[in-house]
Motif scaffolding. Structure first.
Motif, PDB file in Angstrom:
ATOM      1  N   GLU A  18       2.993  -6.727  -5.997  1.00  0.00           N
ATOM      2  CA  GLU A  18       2.640  -5.387  -5.509  1.00  0.00           C
ATOM      3  C   GLU A  18       3.357  -5.055  -4.207  1.00  0.00           C
ATOM      4  O   GLU A  18       3.582  -3.878  -3.894  1.00  0.00           O
ATOM      5  CB  GLU A  18       1.125  -5.277  -5.300  1.00  0.00           C
ATOM      6  N   LYS A  22       7.849  -2.897  -3.902  1.00  0.00           N
ATOM      7  CA  LYS A  22       7.976  -1.696  -3.073  1.00  0.00           C
ATOM      8  C   LYS A  22       8.609  -1.994  -1.718  1.00  0.00           C
ATOM      9  O   LYS A  22       8.507  -1.189  -0.791  1.00  0.00           O
ATOM     10  CB  LYS A  22       6.602  -1.052  -2.911  1.00  0.00           C
ATOM     11  N   ASP A 267       0.423   3.027  -3.486  1.00  0.00           N
ATOM     12  CA  ASP A 267       1.503   3.678  -2.730  1.00  0.00           C
ATOM     13  C   ASP A 267       1.055   4.254  -1.382  1.00  0.00           C
ATOM     14  O   ASP A 267       1.572   5.287  -0.929  1.00  0.00           O
ATOM     15  CB  ASP A 267       2.164   4.786  -3.559  1.00  0.00           C
ATOM     16  N   VAL A 271       7.811   2.741   1.699  1.00  0.00           N
ATOM     17  CA  VAL A 271       8.765   1.674   1.390  1.00  0.00           C
ATOM     18  C   VAL A 271       9.358   1.146   2.698  1.00  0.00           C
ATOM     19  O   VAL A 271       9.700   1.924   3.594  1.00  0.00           O
ATOM     20  CB  VAL A 271       9.884   2.206   0.466  1.00  0.00           C
TER      21      VAL A 271
END
Length: 296
Positions: A18, A22, A267, A271
């Protein structure tokens, strides 16, 4: 008794799908390694209180907590280590069988005084605890000295390199310390482990100067309330241990790691974020679970 070993602290990077998918870097500051009993953030919150008590020539430390309180057992051990007598004012009537936490606190020399939950909610202190040579520490080490001690947690890292710093929050003392130690470039968040504990924001604010208010408190991961847990949380804690070899507890760090994992999966973090997660110890609370519930 074994001394505190701050050089045992490690920074463990989490390489979970996870996070890596990202491009999020997540590292855990392992405060749980500093001492087998006075583990995690407890020593940091206590250190300046004990320093002042010594300077004032106090003989006994008096504090508050429940039957499974990390703060109670850490205070008992820290007092033994530093030559203080100690008394714990415990919430509720004395049970026929003491919790492992209170048994160990008593073995460490702590006097236990049980008061009604009503008196405890008002923090009524028995008269015999008001002697001049006694020094009072609030529940959980809450207070400006507790926060100042917690601020020194970040001496173990280069705090400027982290975009986000996360911890579990009960009284908010550690969270206030982290905010105090950081600059505006750090996004600091506490995962509240109590249900509907909305007053914690003001509790944190009261420990900080007006120009240090850059923090968030997240109320979505209490799993039913303080020390409450679900089968889903237990499953996550076991899986997390299998993947990382990092143990967690049902009161604080299990909920913290779950929150980080869930927020990353949904999210929440941009990033390239770099997250520092504070492991605040407290593993002794898992003794309330049936044997075999956790695999560590």
């Amino acid at each position: 008794m074994q001394d505190i070993h701050l050089n045992n602290i490690t920074l463990d990077q989490l390489s979970l799908p996870e996070f890596t998918a990202k491009n999020i870097e997540v590292s855990v500051l392992r405060l749980d390694k500093i001492h087998p009993v006075i583990s995690g953030n407890k020593w940091f919150k206590l250190r300046y209180y004990l320093e002042e008590a010594k300077a004032l020539h106090k003989k006994k430390i008096v504090t508050f907590g429940g039957a499974w309180s990390n703060h109670i057992i850490a205070t008992a051990a820290a007092c033994r280590l530093n030559g203080f007598e100690s008394t714990g004012i415990i919430r509720g009537e004395e049970a026929a069988e003491l919790s492992p936490t209170l048994k160990l606190a008593r073995e460490m020399g702590m006097q236990l005084i049980f008061i009604s939950r009503q008196d405890y909610s008002q923090k009524k202190i028995p008269e015999e605890m008001m002697a001049d040579d006694h020094y009072l520490i609030s529940e959980g080490g809450y207070g400006k000295k507790g926060a100042a001690g917690a601020a020194t947690i970040l001496d173990a890292v280069e705090k400027e390199t982290w975009s986000h710093i996360y911890c579990a929050a009960g009284t908010g003392t550690m969270l206030a310390g982290l905010v105090q130690a950081c600059g505006e470039q750090n996004k600091i968040a506490g995962i509240s482990v109590l249900k509907n504990n909305f007053e914690i924001e003001q509790q944190v604010r009261s420990l900080l100067p007006a120009n240090k208010m850059n923090f968030e408190i997240v109320h979505d991961y209490h799993f039913g309330g303080y020390a409450k847990h679900t089968p889903g949380l237990i499953h996550f804690m076991n899986e997390f241990y299998l993947q990382t070899s990092i143990p967690s507890d049902i009161v604080y760090t299990g909920k913290l790691f779950y929150a980080i994992h869930d927020r990353a999966a949904n999210d929440h973090f941009p990033v390239g974020s770099r997250l520092l997660v504070i492991h605040s110890g407290g593993l002794q609370g898992n003794a309330s679970l049936d044997k075999g519930t956790l695999i560590f």
